[in-house]
Design an enzyme around this catalytic site. Structure first.
Site, PDB file in Angstrom:
ATOM      1  N   HIS A 129      23.982   6.358 -26.104  1.00  7.50           N
ATOM      2  CA  HIS A 129      23.920   6.561 -24.653  1.00  7.50           C
ATOM      3  C   HIS A 129      22.516   6.401 -24.092  1.00  7.50           C
ATOM      4  O   HIS A 129      22.242   6.845 -22.981  1.00  7.50           O
ATOM      5  CB  HIS A 129      24.474   7.943 -24.297  1.00  7.50           C
ATOM      6  CG  HIS A 129      25.949   8.074 -24.580  1.00  7.50           C
ATOM      7  ND1 HIS A 129      26.621   9.265 -24.604  1.00  7.50           N
ATOM      8  CD2 HIS A 129      26.887   7.124 -24.859  1.00  7.50           C
ATOM      9  CE1 HIS A 129      27.907   9.058 -24.888  1.00  7.50           C
ATOM     10  NE2 HIS A 129      28.084   7.771 -25.060  1.00  7.50           N
ATOM     11  N   CYS A 137      14.503  -1.785 -14.943  1.00  6.89           N
ATOM     12  CA  CYS A 137      14.756  -2.092 -13.534  1.00  6.89           C
ATOM     13  C   CYS A 137      16.264  -2.135 -13.276  1.00  6.89           C
ATOM     14  O   CYS A 137      17.019  -2.738 -14.045  1.00  6.89           O
ATOM     15  CB  CYS A 137      14.111  -3.432 -13.173  1.00  6.89           C
ATOM     16  SG  CYS A 137      14.514  -3.939 -11.486  1.00  6.89           S
ATOM     17  N   CYS A 159       9.791  -6.916  -9.250  1.00  6.39           N
ATOM     18  CA  CYS A 159      10.793  -7.719  -8.519  1.00  6.39           C
ATOM     19  C   CYS A 159      11.286  -6.997  -7.262  1.00  6.39           C
ATOM     20  O   CYS A 159      12.062  -7.557  -6.492  1.00  6.39           O
ATOM     21  CB  CYS A 159      11.985  -8.043  -9.434  1.00  6.39           C
ATOM     22  SG  CYS A 159      13.182  -6.699  -9.579  1.00  6.39           S
ATOM     23  N   GLY A 196      28.683  19.089 -33.124  1.00  4.34           N
ATOM     24  CA  GLY A 196      28.431  19.472 -31.732  1.00  4.34           C
ATOM     25  C   GLY A 196      28.860  18.477 -30.690  1.00  4.34           C
ATOM     26  O   GLY A 196      28.130  18.256 -29.723  1.00  4.34           O
ATOM     27  N   VAL A 223      30.890  25.147 -32.765  1.00  3.84           N
ATOM     28  CA  VAL A 223      31.138  26.575 -32.529  1.00  3.84           C
ATOM     29  C   VAL A 223      32.613  26.834 -32.216  1.00  3.84           C
ATOM     30  O   VAL A 223      33.110  27.936 -32.460  1.00  3.84           O
ATOM     31  CB  VAL A 223      30.245  27.146 -31.394  1.00  3.84           C
ATOM     32  CG1 VAL A 223      28.818  27.313 -31.840  1.00  3.84           C
ATOM     33  CG2 VAL A 223      30.308  26.278 -30.149  1.00  3.84           C
TER      34      VAL A 223
HETATM   35  P1  NAD Z   1      29.757  18.098 -24.661  1.00  2.00           P
HETATM   36  O1  NAD Z   1      28.920  18.914 -23.708  1.00  2.00           O
HETATM   37  O2  NAD Z   1      30.971  17.464 -24.130  1.00  2.00           O
HETATM   38  O3  NAD Z   1      30.204  19.066 -25.866  1.00  2.00           O
HETATM   39  C1  NAD Z   1      29.308  19.874 -26.570  1.00  2.00           C
HETATM   40  C2  NAD Z   1      29.991  20.357 -27.831  1.00  2.00           C
HETATM   41  O4  NAD Z   1      29.050  21.093 -28.593  1.00  2.00           O
HETATM   42  C3  NAD Z   1      31.171  21.301 -27.570  1.00  2.00           C
HETATM   43  O5  NAD Z   1      32.254  20.893 -28.410  1.00  2.00           O
HETATM   44  C4  NAD Z   1      30.647  22.673 -27.997  1.00  2.00           C
HETATM   45  O6  NAD Z   1      31.664  23.502 -28.528  1.00  2.00           O
HETATM   46  C5  NAD Z   1      29.638  22.285 -29.059  1.00  2.00           C
HETATM   47  N1  NAD Z   1      28.541  23.230 -29.274  1.00  2.00           N
HETATM   48  C6  NAD Z   1      27.898  23.983 -28.365  1.00  2.00           C
HETATM   49  N2  NAD Z   1      26.885  24.656 -28.940  1.00  2.00           N
HETATM   50  C7  NAD Z   1      26.886  24.309 -30.246  1.00  2.00           C
HETATM   51  C8  NAD Z   1      26.074  24.662 -31.358  1.00  2.00           C
HETATM   52  N3  NAD Z   1      25.029  25.507 -31.245  1.00  2.00           N
HETATM   53  N4  NAD Z   1      26.360  24.117 -32.570  1.00  2.00           N
HETATM   54  C9  NAD Z   1      27.401  23.255 -32.710  1.00  2.00           C
HETATM   55  N5  NAD Z   1      28.209  22.894 -31.697  1.00  2.00           N
HETATM   56  C10 NAD Z   1      27.949  23.408 -30.471  1.00  2.00           C
HETATM   57  O7  NAD Z   1      28.779  17.056 -25.313  1.00  2.00           O
HETATM   58  P2  NAD Z   1      29.064  15.621 -25.979  1.00  2.00           P
HETATM   59  O8  NAD Z   1      30.320  15.668 -26.763  1.00  2.00           O
HETATM   60  O9  NAD Z   1      27.788  15.229 -26.610  1.00  2.00           O
HETATM   61  O10 NAD Z   1      29.342  14.596 -24.782  1.00  2.00           O
HETATM   62  C11 NAD Z   1      28.739  14.624 -23.573  1.00  2.00           C
HETATM   63  C12 NAD Z   1      27.728  13.629 -23.107  1.00  2.00           C
HETATM   64  O11 NAD Z   1      26.648  14.452 -22.793  1.00  2.00           O
HETATM   65  C13 NAD Z   1      27.150  12.573 -23.947  1.00  2.00           C
HETATM   66  O12 NAD Z   1      27.310  11.399 -23.221  1.00  2.00           O
HETATM   67  C14 NAD Z   1      25.622  12.848 -23.990  1.00  2.00           C
HETATM   68  O13 NAD Z   1      24.903  11.659 -23.750  1.00  2.00           O
HETATM   69  C15 NAD Z   1      25.391  13.776 -22.877  1.00  2.00           C
HETATM   70  N6  NAD Z   1      24.397  14.874 -23.022  1.00  2.00           N
HETATM   71  C16 NAD Z   1      23.312  14.772 -23.833  1.00  2.00           C
HETATM   72  C17 NAD Z   1      22.419  15.829 -23.960  1.00  2.00           C
HETATM   73  C18 NAD Z   1      21.225  15.695 -24.860  1.00  2.00           C
HETATM   74  O14 NAD Z   1      20.680  14.603 -24.997  1.00  2.00           O
HETATM   75  N7  NAD Z   1      20.815  16.778 -25.519  1.00  2.00           N
HETATM   76  C19 NAD Z   1      22.648  17.022 -23.261  1.00  2.00           C
HETATM   77  C20 NAD Z   1      23.769  17.100 -22.414  1.00  2.00           C
HETATM   78  C21 NAD Z   1      24.642  16.019 -22.315  1.00  2.00           C
END
Ligand code: NAD
Length: 257
Positions: A129, A137, A159, A196, A223
């Site tokens: 992602h 740009c 541009c 996660g 979790v």
């Molecule tokens: P999501 O928010 O949909 O899900 C997070 C998951 O992590 C949940 O299933 C939750 O139960 C679990 N979780 C929470 N705390 C945890 C822990 N301490 N240990 C293990 N598991 C834990 O996130 P996703 O599935 O990554 O999808 C969402 C989108 O969010 C992606 O496109 C991503 O690019 C973007 N995103 C990225 C970041 C980052 O770069 N850190 C932060 C927020 C969102």
């Protein structure tokens, strides 16, 4: 299918089965989501205290949102970038960096944009992602680097187009090379470790099914059960920062014989 008896991250049996599969794996893929960075203080999108409970996704992470209010979107990403820079990789990130050094062929596929896997020491990384440290740009696509003009709001390219984060927004396709590499390696892997992720955002959420169909051993650390949990072999319930260090220690013990 996941065994109900091993749904506890501290359950020695679940850790043992997962660690043995990883130690025996000649090609390993790890898929991570926002959950692994939560213990570094970076909120997830969908947890109760997640980002989408405060903002609408279409306002902040879409082409339409950016065009209708570039300053809002720009400032939000600048804030997220500041937060990502201030955050430190946690013990879960560090355990995955250690795992990469232990196993023969290893690829980490992440949906995260926060750079914490790289900072923890992983080197074989595919960012599905994008990355909050990269910009391009909106019009011509040319990569852009920070300069003094960035402090004054959404900057412009030579541009004339607006500079945007090089992050995949809602409704946009994933980068083709990264997606292709993730599918190919997931199809060939012996073990897939999923950490996660809610398993909601496609096409990343398809990768566990691809591995399942190819006969890989699936391990999930979360979790809470996710949309992926019904198809995994072992579900290790708990925080990534707690579960992963113990799992990787056990892999080292198996490898040491
Ligand atoms: P999501 O928010 O949909 O899900 C997070 C998951 O992590 C949940 O299933 C939750 O139960 C679990 N979780 C929470 N705390 C945890 C822990 N301490 N240990 C293990 N598991 C834990 O996130 P996703 O599935 O990554 O999808 C969402 C989108 O969010 C992606 O496109 C991503 O690019 C973007 N995103 C990225 C970041 C980052 O770069 N850190 C932060 C927020 C969102």
């Amino acid at each position: 299918m996941a065994d109900e008896n091993v749904r506890d991250g501290n359950a020695a049996e679940g850790i043992d089965r997962a660690a043995r599969a990883l130690a025996l794996s000649s090609r390993t893929v790890v898929l991570t989501g926002a959950g692994i960075s939560k213990e570094s203080g970076i909120p997830t999108f969908r947890d109760l205290d997640g980002i989408w409970t405060k903002y609408r996704a279409e306002e902040l992470a879409s082409r339409e949102g950016f065009l209708s209010n570039p300053a809002l979107v720009w400032n939000w990403y600048m804030e997220r970038r500041t937060a990502a820079r201030a955050a430190q990789p946690n013990s879960g990130h560090r355990a995955l960096a250690r795992l990469e050094t232990l196993l023969p062929v290893f690829l980490l596929v992440t949906q995260n944009v926060d750079n914490l896997h790289l900072r923890a020491g992983n080197r074989e990384i595919v960012e599905l992602h994008g990355n909050i440290e990269r910009y391009r740009c909106f019009e011509c696509g040319k990569p852009s680097r920070e300069d003094d003009s960035w402090s004054k709001g959404p900057p412009r390219c030579a541009c004339g187009g607006l500079i945007r984060p090089n992050i995949v927004w809602f409704g946009e396709p994933l980068p083709a090379a990264e997606l292709e590499c993730s599918y190919r390696e997931t199809q060939r892997c012996d073990a897939l470790l999923i950490v996660g992720t809610s398993g909601i955002v496609h096409p990343a959420a398809m990768l566990p099914s691809v591995a399942r169909q190819s006969g890989a051993f699936l391990i999930e650390v979360n979790v809470d059960p996710s949309g992926i949990t019904p198809i995994v072999d072992v579900f290790l319930a708990g925080k990534a920062g707690k579960v992963l260090p113990g799992l990787v220690r056990r892999v080292e013990e198996f490898l040491a014989g």
